[in-house]
Every structure is written in C-alpha cells, then in structure tokens.
Motif scaffolding. Sequence first.
Motif, PDB file in Angstrom:
ATOM      1  N   GLY A  70      -5.989 -11.960 -94.130  1.00  0.00           N
ATOM      2  CA  GLY A  70      -5.802 -12.482 -95.622  1.00  0.00           C
ATOM      3  C   GLY A  70      -3.975 -11.312 -95.451  1.00  0.00           C
ATOM      4  N   ILE A  71      -3.814 -11.678 -94.807  1.00  0.00           N
ATOM      5  CA  ILE A  71      -1.703 -10.903 -94.896  1.00  0.00           C
ATOM      6  C   ILE A  71      -1.181 -11.278 -95.766  1.00  0.00           C
ATOM      7  CG2 ILE A  71       0.008  -9.503 -93.288  1.00  0.00           C
ATOM      8  CD1 ILE A  71      -1.909  -9.733 -91.378  1.00  0.00           C
ATOM      9  N   LYS A  72      -0.469 -10.710 -96.387  1.00  0.00           N
ATOM     10  CA  LYS A  72       0.880 -11.879 -97.718  1.00  0.00           C
ATOM     11  C   LYS A  72       1.592 -10.601 -97.354  1.00  0.00           C
ATOM     12  CE  LYS A  72      -2.373 -12.979-100.897  1.00  0.00           C
ATOM     13  NZ  LYS A  72      -3.111 -14.454-100.725  1.00  0.00           N
ATOM     14  N   SER A  73       2.081  -9.521 -96.999  1.00  0.00           N
ATOM     15  CA  SER A  73       2.926  -8.554 -96.511  1.00  0.00           C
ATOM     16  C   SER A  73       4.008 -10.157 -95.153  1.00  0.00           C
ATOM     17  CB  SER A  73       2.835  -7.577 -96.215  1.00  0.00           C
ATOM     18  OG  SER A  73       4.235  -6.754 -95.678  1.00  0.00           O
ATOM     19  N   LYS A  74       5.491  -9.902 -95.642  1.00  0.00           N
ATOM     20  CA  LYS A  74       5.986 -11.036 -94.266  1.00  0.00           C
ATOM     21  C   LYS A  74       6.594  -9.873 -93.255  1.00  0.00           C
ATOM     22  CE  LYS A  74       7.597 -14.564 -97.654  1.00  0.00           C
ATOM     23  NZ  LYS A  74       8.644 -15.117 -98.323  1.00  0.00           N
ATOM     24  N   VAL A  75       6.583  -8.800 -94.017  1.00  0.00           N
ATOM     25  CA  VAL A  75       7.124  -7.509 -92.873  1.00  0.00           C
ATOM     26  C   VAL A  75       5.522  -7.324 -92.120  1.00  0.00           C
ATOM     27  CG1 VAL A  75       8.465  -5.418 -92.758  1.00  0.00           C
ATOM     28  CG2 VAL A  75       8.362  -6.243 -94.094  1.00  0.00           C
ATOM     29  N   ILE A  80       3.640  -8.533 -87.114  1.00  0.00           N
ATOM     30  CA  ILE A  80       2.414  -9.224 -85.757  1.00  0.00           C
ATOM     31  C   ILE A  80       2.850 -10.375 -84.775  1.00  0.00           C
ATOM     32  CG2 ILE A  80       0.891 -10.335 -85.445  1.00  0.00           C
ATOM     33  CD1 ILE A  80      -0.359  -8.640 -87.585  1.00  0.00           C
ATOM     34  N   GLY A  81       3.812 -11.120 -85.492  1.00  0.00           N
ATOM     35  CA  GLY A  81       4.735 -12.161 -84.597  1.00  0.00           C
ATOM     36  C   GLY A  81       5.155 -11.401 -83.156  1.00  0.00           C
ATOM     37  N   PHE A  82       6.050 -10.296 -83.838  1.00  0.00           N
ATOM     38  CA  PHE A  82       6.836  -9.730 -82.288  1.00  0.00           C
ATOM     39  C   PHE A  82       6.513  -8.817 -81.767  1.00  0.00           C
ATOM     40  CE2 PHE A  82       9.149  -5.595 -80.862  1.00  0.00           C
ATOM     41  CZ  PHE A  82      10.418  -6.765 -80.728  1.00  0.00           C
ATOM     42  N   ILE A  83       5.218  -8.064 -81.675  1.00  0.00           N
ATOM     43  CA  ILE A  83       4.400  -7.979 -81.241  1.00  0.00           C
ATOM     44  C   ILE A  83       3.013  -9.112 -79.767  1.00  0.00           C
ATOM     45  CG2 ILE A  83       2.319  -6.406 -80.396  1.00  0.00           C
ATOM     46  CD1 ILE A  83       2.909  -4.575 -83.079  1.00  0.00           C
ATOM     47  N   LEU A  84       2.482 -10.329 -80.373  1.00  0.00           N
ATOM     48  CA  LEU A  84       2.380 -10.873 -79.250  1.00  0.00           C
ATOM     49  C   LEU A  84       2.702 -11.194 -78.960  1.00  0.00           C
ATOM     50  CD1 LEU A  84      -0.640 -12.725 -82.679  1.00  0.00           C
ATOM     51  CD2 LEU A  84      -0.475 -11.101 -80.631  1.00  0.00           C
ATOM     52  N   GLY A  85       3.832 -12.150 -79.513  1.00  0.00           N
ATOM     53  CA  GLY A  85       5.441 -12.567 -78.134  1.00  0.00           C
ATOM     54  C   GLY A  85       5.886 -11.678 -77.548  1.00  0.00           C
ATOM     55  N   ALA A  86       5.854 -10.206 -77.584  1.00  0.00           N
ATOM     56  CA  ALA A  86       6.159  -9.545 -76.690  1.00  0.00           C
ATOM     57  C   ALA A  86       4.773  -9.501 -75.258  1.00  0.00           C
ATOM     58  CB  ALA A  86       6.014  -8.214 -76.532  1.00  0.00           C
ATOM     59  N   PHE A  87       3.960  -9.864 -75.757  1.00  0.00           N
ATOM     60  CA  PHE A  87       2.879  -9.857 -74.764  1.00  0.00           C
ATOM     61  C   PHE A  87       2.667 -11.001 -74.205  1.00  0.00           C
ATOM     62  CE2 PHE A  87      -1.911 -11.622 -74.481  1.00  0.00           C
ATOM     63  CZ  PHE A  87      -2.158  -9.742 -73.238  1.00  0.00           C
TER      64      PHE A  87
END
Length: 140
Positions: A70-75, A80-87
């Motif tokens: 339930g993450i509301k923070s865009k930052v 998380i998107g950056f980390i998953l993209g790097a993986f």
Amino acid sequence: MVKQLFLCIVALSGGALVGTAAAAFITLLDIVPRLAQVTDTSDKIGLYEIILFTSMTVFSLSTLMGWSVGIKSKVFLILIGFILGAFIGLLASALAEVLNVMPVLFRRVRIEKYIIAVLIAIALGKMVGSFFSWSIIGKH
C-alpha cells in the motif's frame, strides 16, 4: 480433505521445483560473482547471496499470500522501480551472455543439425506449460 492434501503436496512440489530452477538459473548466469567483480566488492558475496535468497523468499510469499504494501509515496515507488529495473537489466545482460553458450553446447553434443527442433521443443514446452498453468491453476 484428501483433495486439499493432494493440492498442498502439488503446490509445495511446484514451489520447490520453481525455486530450485530459479536458483540454478541465477547460479548458471553467475550474477552474484559478476556483480561482485564489476563493483569490486568480492568480500561481500555472502551478503549478496543472503539478500538474493531473502528477497526471493519474501516476494514468493507475498505473491502466495496476497500481501500488499500500500505504498502512497511516489518517491518510494520511483526508487523501487529503479532497483527492479537494474535487476532486470542485470538479468537480461547475463542471459545474453549465456545464450552464447548454447551454440557451443550444441557443437559439443553434436546436435547442430537439430538446433531448430530443440528451440521449437523449448518454445512448445513453454507454451504447453503456460496453457496448463492457466487452465488448471487459474480455475482455483
């Protein structure tokens, strides 16, 4: 009761199989040693392995249990998107390197003439497995 017990055994067996295959795949790709080599952190390979194992277990459990953060923070979402993209980028790069191994394997096993048949068999196996998964598992 017997049906539920059978489904539990099938689910545990499938989970063990997928987990083992994922671990073998990551081991085959040498992701952890390459990451340590590139970042010059060879002394932290044990930490990388623990993090990889823990994250795979937590994500598998979250999928099975239907957990939601339930993450509301865009930052935080961007991070998380950056980390998953790097993986995913690391995984794709490692996979591209491993794919060069396939022609060598075919030459050593002397099945160069059957490369197309092997690739078609792999694709058909994936397709049949997906249909089986969607039709059998998707109904429950």
